[in-house]
Design a protein around this motif. Structure first.
Motif, PDB file in Angstrom:
ATOM      1  N   MET A   1      -0.325  -9.355 -17.766  1.00 32.23           N
ATOM      2  CA  MET A   1      -1.274 -10.072 -16.921  1.00 32.23           C
ATOM      3  C   MET A   1      -2.647  -9.436 -17.079  1.00 32.23           C
ATOM      4  N   GLN A   2      -3.475 -10.061 -17.866  1.00 37.07           N
ATOM      5  CA  GLN A   2      -4.779  -9.506 -18.183  1.00 37.07           C
ATOM      6  C   GLN A   2      -5.872 -10.543 -17.986  1.00 37.07           C
ATOM      7  N   ASN A   3      -7.105 -10.036 -17.731  1.00 39.22           N
ATOM      8  CA  ASN A   3      -8.290 -10.887 -17.624  1.00 39.22           C
ATOM      9  C   ASN A   3      -8.106 -12.012 -16.589  1.00 39.22           C
ATOM     10  N   LEU A   4      -7.574 -11.649 -15.436  1.00 39.28           N
ATOM     11  CA  LEU A   4      -7.335 -12.646 -14.389  1.00 39.28           C
ATOM     12  C   LEU A   4      -8.579 -12.873 -13.554  1.00 39.28           C
ATOM     13  N   LEU A   5      -8.804 -14.116 -13.188  1.00 44.92           N
ATOM     14  CA  LEU A   5      -9.833 -14.432 -12.214  1.00 44.92           C
ATOM     15  C   LEU A   5      -9.346 -13.987 -10.850  1.00 44.92           C
ATOM     16  N   SER A   6     -10.265 -13.839  -9.902  1.00 45.91           N
ATOM     17  CA  SER A   6      -9.904 -13.397  -8.558  1.00 45.91           C
ATOM     18  C   SER A   6      -8.893 -14.330  -7.923  1.00 45.91           C
ATOM     19  N   ILE A   7      -9.099 -15.622  -8.085  1.00 42.10           N
ATOM     20  CA  ILE A   7      -8.181 -16.602  -7.492  1.00 42.10           C
ATOM     21  C   ILE A   7      -6.800 -16.523  -8.129  1.00 42.10           C
ATOM     22  N   GLU A   8      -6.768 -16.171  -9.427  1.00 44.19           N
ATOM     23  CA  GLU A   8      -5.483 -16.045 -10.123  1.00 44.19           C
ATOM     24  C   GLU A   8      -4.743 -14.799  -9.666  1.00 44.19           C
ATOM     25  N   ALA A   9      -5.493 -13.707  -9.487  1.00 40.29           N
ATOM     26  CA  ALA A   9      -4.873 -12.464  -9.033  1.00 40.29           C
ATOM     27  C   ALA A   9      -4.278 -12.637  -7.646  1.00 40.29           C
ATOM     28  N   ALA A  19       8.220 -14.055  -6.657  1.00 43.49           N
ATOM     29  CA  ALA A  19       9.662 -14.277  -6.774  1.00 43.49           C
ATOM     30  C   ALA A  19       9.960 -15.411  -7.744  1.00 43.49           C
ATOM     31  N   GLY A  20       9.195 -16.500  -7.624  1.00 38.78           N
ATOM     32  CA  GLY A  20       9.440 -17.658  -8.472  1.00 38.78           C
ATOM     33  C   GLY A  20       9.194 -17.389  -9.940  1.00 38.78           C
ATOM     34  N   LEU A  21       8.117 -16.645 -10.211  1.00 41.26           N
ATOM     35  CA  LEU A  21       7.781 -16.319 -11.599  1.00 41.26           C
ATOM     36  C   LEU A  21       8.505 -15.072 -12.107  1.00 41.26           C
ATOM     37  N   ARG A  22       9.225 -14.407 -11.186  1.00 38.40           N
ATOM     38  CA  ARG A  22       9.990 -13.199 -11.523  1.00 38.40           C
ATOM     39  C   ARG A  22       9.077 -12.139 -12.141  1.00 38.40           C
ATOM     40  N   LEU A  23       7.933 -11.921 -11.470  1.00 36.50           N
ATOM     41  CA  LEU A  23       6.911 -11.038 -12.020  1.00 36.50           C
ATOM     42  C   LEU A  23       7.377  -9.588 -12.146  1.00 36.50           C
ATOM     43  N   THR A  24       8.205  -9.129 -11.195  1.00 36.62           N
ATOM     44  CA  THR A  24       8.689  -7.747 -11.265  1.00 36.62           C
ATOM     45  C   THR A  24       9.515  -7.533 -12.524  1.00 36.62           C
ATOM     46  N   GLU A  25      10.364  -8.527 -12.829  1.00 33.91           N
ATOM     47  CA  GLU A  25      11.191  -8.423 -14.025  1.00 33.91           C
ATOM     48  C   GLU A  25      10.354  -8.526 -15.300  1.00 33.91           C
ATOM     49  N   VAL A  26       9.354  -9.404 -15.267  1.00 36.86           N
ATOM     50  CA  VAL A  26       8.473  -9.565 -16.428  1.00 36.86           C
ATOM     51  C   VAL A  26       7.767  -8.244 -16.729  1.00 36.86           C
ATOM     52  N   THR A  27       7.249  -7.611 -15.677  1.00 42.06           N
ATOM     53  CA  THR A  27       6.538  -6.343 -15.846  1.00 42.06           C
ATOM     54  C   THR A  27       7.458  -5.269 -16.402  1.00 42.06           C
ATOM     55  N   ALA A  28       8.680  -5.187 -15.858  1.00 41.18           N
ATOM     56  CA  ALA A  28       9.642  -4.175 -16.299  1.00 41.18           C
ATOM     57  C   ALA A  28      10.043  -4.383 -17.757  1.00 41.18           C
ATOM     58  N   ASN A  30       8.349  -6.053 -20.115  1.00 39.57           N
ATOM     59  CA  ASN A  30       7.203  -5.795 -20.989  1.00 39.57           C
ATOM     60  C   ASN A  30       6.965  -4.303 -21.173  1.00 39.57           C
ATOM     61  N   ARG A  31       7.193  -3.546 -20.099  1.00 42.97           N
ATOM     62  CA  ARG A  31       7.044  -2.097 -20.196  1.00 42.97           C
ATOM     63  C   ARG A  31       8.090  -1.530 -21.158  1.00 42.97           C
ATOM     64  N   GLY A  32       9.305  -2.076 -21.066  1.00 40.10           N
ATOM     65  CA  GLY A  32      10.369  -1.633 -21.970  1.00 40.10           C
ATOM     66  C   GLY A  32      10.055  -1.943 -23.421  1.00 40.10           C
ATOM     67  N   ILE A  33       9.472  -3.126 -23.667  1.00 40.38           N
ATOM     68  CA  ILE A  33       9.085  -3.509 -25.029  1.00 40.38           C
ATOM     69  C   ILE A  33       8.013  -2.567 -25.564  1.00 40.38           C
ATOM     70  N   THR A  34       7.038  -2.254 -24.724  1.00 38.50           N
ATOM     71  CA  THR A  34       5.961  -1.343 -25.129  1.00 38.50           C
ATOM     72  C   THR A  34       6.518   0.031 -25.468  1.00 38.50           C
ATOM     73  N   ASN A  35       7.416   0.535 -24.630  1.00 40.09           N
ATOM     74  CA  ASN A  35       8.011   1.851 -24.874  1.00 40.09           C
ATOM     75  C   ASN A  35       8.836   1.853 -26.152  1.00 40.09           C
ATOM     76  N   ASP A 113      -2.932   4.581 -26.682  1.00 44.37           N
ATOM     77  CA  ASP A 113      -2.542   4.632 -25.267  1.00 44.37           C
ATOM     78  C   ASP A 113      -3.685   4.176 -24.373  1.00 44.37           C
ATOM     79  N   GLU A 114      -4.896   4.611 -24.708  1.00 49.79           N
ATOM     80  CA  GLU A 114      -6.071   4.238 -23.928  1.00 49.79           C
ATOM     81  C   GLU A 114      -6.322   2.730 -24.006  1.00 49.79           C
ATOM     82  N   ALA A 115      -6.216   2.175 -25.207  1.00 50.07           N
ATOM     83  CA  ALA A 115      -6.417   0.738 -25.380  1.00 50.07           C
ATOM     84  C   ALA A 115      -5.347  -0.053 -24.631  1.00 50.07           C
ATOM     85  N   GLU A 116      -4.141   0.459 -24.658  1.00 45.13           N
ATOM     86  CA  GLU A 116      -3.031  -0.198 -23.958  1.00 45.13           C
ATOM     87  C   GLU A 116      -3.279  -0.218 -22.459  1.00 45.13           C
ATOM     88  N   THR A 117      -3.742   0.899 -21.921  1.00 42.80           N
ATOM     89  CA  THR A 117      -4.040   0.996 -20.491  1.00 42.80           C
ATOM     90  C   THR A 117      -5.133   0.013 -20.087  1.00 42.80           C
TER      91      THR A 117
END
Length: 210
Positions: A1-9, A19-28, A30-35, A113-117
């Protein structure tokens, strides 16, 4: 989730939306893929050190003398394909990276790592490291390439290791499945131990002799 507008955030902070978009799972995930990508890159760096040392021994007086004594006439291409399972061009990249100073590699990884952050696209790959080293440690690692382009060296190594299969064997043993493949270059591909493969061969031999 990058470059979000305020209304989107704000929208994504809504509990029902999360819950509907399952954002917690998406984040987890994606973190696993990055690692996983980081771990794969570290494995490639380890392989580059081995490739450099292997090639240095192969081209040494001792290595060449043993080749002569055993009647083996290998080139670097043979070493690359028959021992490392890659083509000569990719093997050359491994050797070159294997000779890099630790400072260059560490700086590259830190900038990735810096670019990723910061949510910026970057090229954490063998090709990316070679490009970074060529430009100098003060250069940037960010890129406008797509993810597929950024992993060009992965695609290259995959394409280069693809060769015709001349032998396959699968066996369902007591401790798990055994799978072995040998390509036309004589490279054996298997995730099993030598002992597990030997058990599979013993089973095949006994079955034939019955």
């Amino acid at each position: 989730m990058q470059n979000l507008l305020s209304i989107e955030a704000n929208f994504l902070r809504n509990p029902q939306v999360k819950a509907g978009l399952r954002l917690t799972e998406v984040t987890a995930i994606n973190r696993g893929i990055t690692n996983a990508k980081k771990k794969k890159f570290d494995h490639t760096l380890a392989l580059s050190k081995v490739a450099k040392e292997s090639f240095e021994w192969f081209t040494s007086a001792e290595g060449q003398a043993l080749c002569t004594d055993e009647g083996v006439s290998w080139t670097r291409t043979d070493l690359a394909s028959k021992v490392f399972g890659v083509q000569n061009s990719y093997f050359g990249k491994l050797i070159k990276v294997g000779g890099f100073e630790a400072e260059v590699v560490d700086t590259f990884k830190a900038k990735c790592d810096e670019a990723e952050t910061e949510g910026k696209k970057h090229d954490r790959s063998l090709a990316g490291l070679l490009k970074f080293a060529s430009a100098g440690v003060d250069s940037e690692v960010t890129t406008e390439e797509t993810e597929a382009e950024a992993e060009g060296d992965v695609a290259e190594s995959t394409e280069e290791t693809t060769s015709a299969t001349i032998f396959t064997m699968t066996f369902k043993g007591l401790t798990g499945n055994v799978s072995v493949r040998i390509d036309e270059a004589g490279v054996v591909k298997s995730t099993n131990t030598a002992e597990e493969i030997a058990q599979a061969i013993a089973f095949l031999t006994n079955s034939i002799n019955q």
